[in-house]
Design an enzyme around this catalytic site. Sequence first.
Site, mmCIF file in Angstrom:
data_model
loop_
_atom_site.group_PDB
_atom_site.id
_atom_site.type_symbol
_atom_site.label_atom_id
_atom_site.label_comp_id
_atom_site.label_asym_id
_atom_site.label_seq_id
_atom_site.Cartn_x
_atom_site.Cartn_y
_atom_site.Cartn_z
ATOM 1 C CD GLU A 243 29.363 -27.711 62.022
ATOM 2 O OE1 GLU A 243 28.898 -28.810 62.337
ATOM 3 O OE2 GLU A 243 28.681 -26.667 61.940
ATOM 4 C CB SER B 135 29.530 -26.509 65.902
ATOM 5 O OG SER B 135 29.334 -25.480 64.961
ATOM 6 C CG HIS B 136 30.117 -21.926 66.710
ATOM 7 N ND1 HIS B 136 30.138 -22.812 65.658
ATOM 8 C CD2 HIS B 136 31.397 -21.538 66.894
ATOM 9 C CE1 HIS B 136 31.375 -22.932 65.208
ATOM 10 N NE2 HIS B 136 32.160 -22.174 65.938
#
Length: 332
Positions: free
Chosen positions: A187, A46-47
């Site tokens: 997320e 997610s990053h």
Amino acid sequence: MTTTKLSLDEIYNLAFTSLTKNGCDEYNAEAVSTTVKHAERDGSVSHGLFRIPGYIASLKSKKVKADARPTSTFLTQNVIRVDGDYGFAPTAIKVGIPNLVDTTNKHGVGVLTITNTHHFAALWHETEALAENNLIGIACTAYKPSVAPAGAKKPLFGTNPISFAWPRKNNTPVVYDMATSTMAMGEVQVAARDGHKVPYGTGLNKDGEKTDDPSQIANGGVLLTFGDYKGSAIAMMIELLAAGLVGDLFSFEAKEEDNNDGGPARGGEFIMALSPKLIAGNNWNEHAESFFEKMTSLDGVRLPGTRRHNNRNNDGPREINTSLVEKINSLI
Ligand code: NDP
């Protein structure tokens, strides 16, 4: 979900090319692309590349300065301020960490305040950088409001992550890095994109009712903090450290200023380093290892950070969401 295999170098190159083609200079693109590559390497999906369209949006709107040159100033002998020059946070962190390591090795404690940056990444990058230098690292940052304080139905806190890293000789550090919301908004967005449910009570829908539908939380709803009022107190502390103490924007102020281009809002970050050698003495490592041994001897326990560090051992290609790769390529 259809995926495309990309090697770690291809991930870096995709990030770097997409940023530079959208005006980012190589100095800043290198710092961001390294962070993205490391996130994908460790399975912080997610990053990683997921954040590239947002980074690009903020370059296009000129909210983020594409040629930022962060500067580092000592406020006291062991408190450093890095002014991020309105650029991406990975560049400011890269500038500040070496001074923080030096001063903490001298004085036992060091604080790095980062201002005028746009943070869109995981925080373990910075706490692990300290642990790699045998220092304990603590970092936190605030973001635009998406989380309701305990008792409320409207957002005031950001997802406000906090990370802690404990160094270990001859081993990877013990690191936790977590949003103080039930889940990170990244997320929740990934779950919405992939059509997965989230645990009931992760957040409220726009009518203030609990839901397990991530798209209802991400679109007009609100996240809740973990652990009810206890998580709410920690999220409040992060607002105070990363905004009040650092002298940058609280989450609600960041929202008022932000142009909502989909990229990271402006804000600050609080980072603290501690030297176990200077504070606990030479036996610090063996003493902590005895604690970790006890802890991991309990059935079902694993140390935080282990999942990422295990992923790191695989230097093969990563499976990246194909529509994300296509989206990034369309922005080049
Ligand atoms: P997770 O809930 O996935 O994980 C939180 C931590 O708990 C991790 O360190 C993880 O270690 C550890 N952990 C998970 N399961 C276990 C277990 N069974 N036993 C022991 N430890 C465990 O993270 P979040 O969803 O809360 O946050 C994800 C990321 O989002 C973070 O990196 C955070 O920095 C980032 N974020 C960034 C923001 C920004 O503004 N820049 C805003 C909000 C979040 P492991 O990694 O080994 O699984």
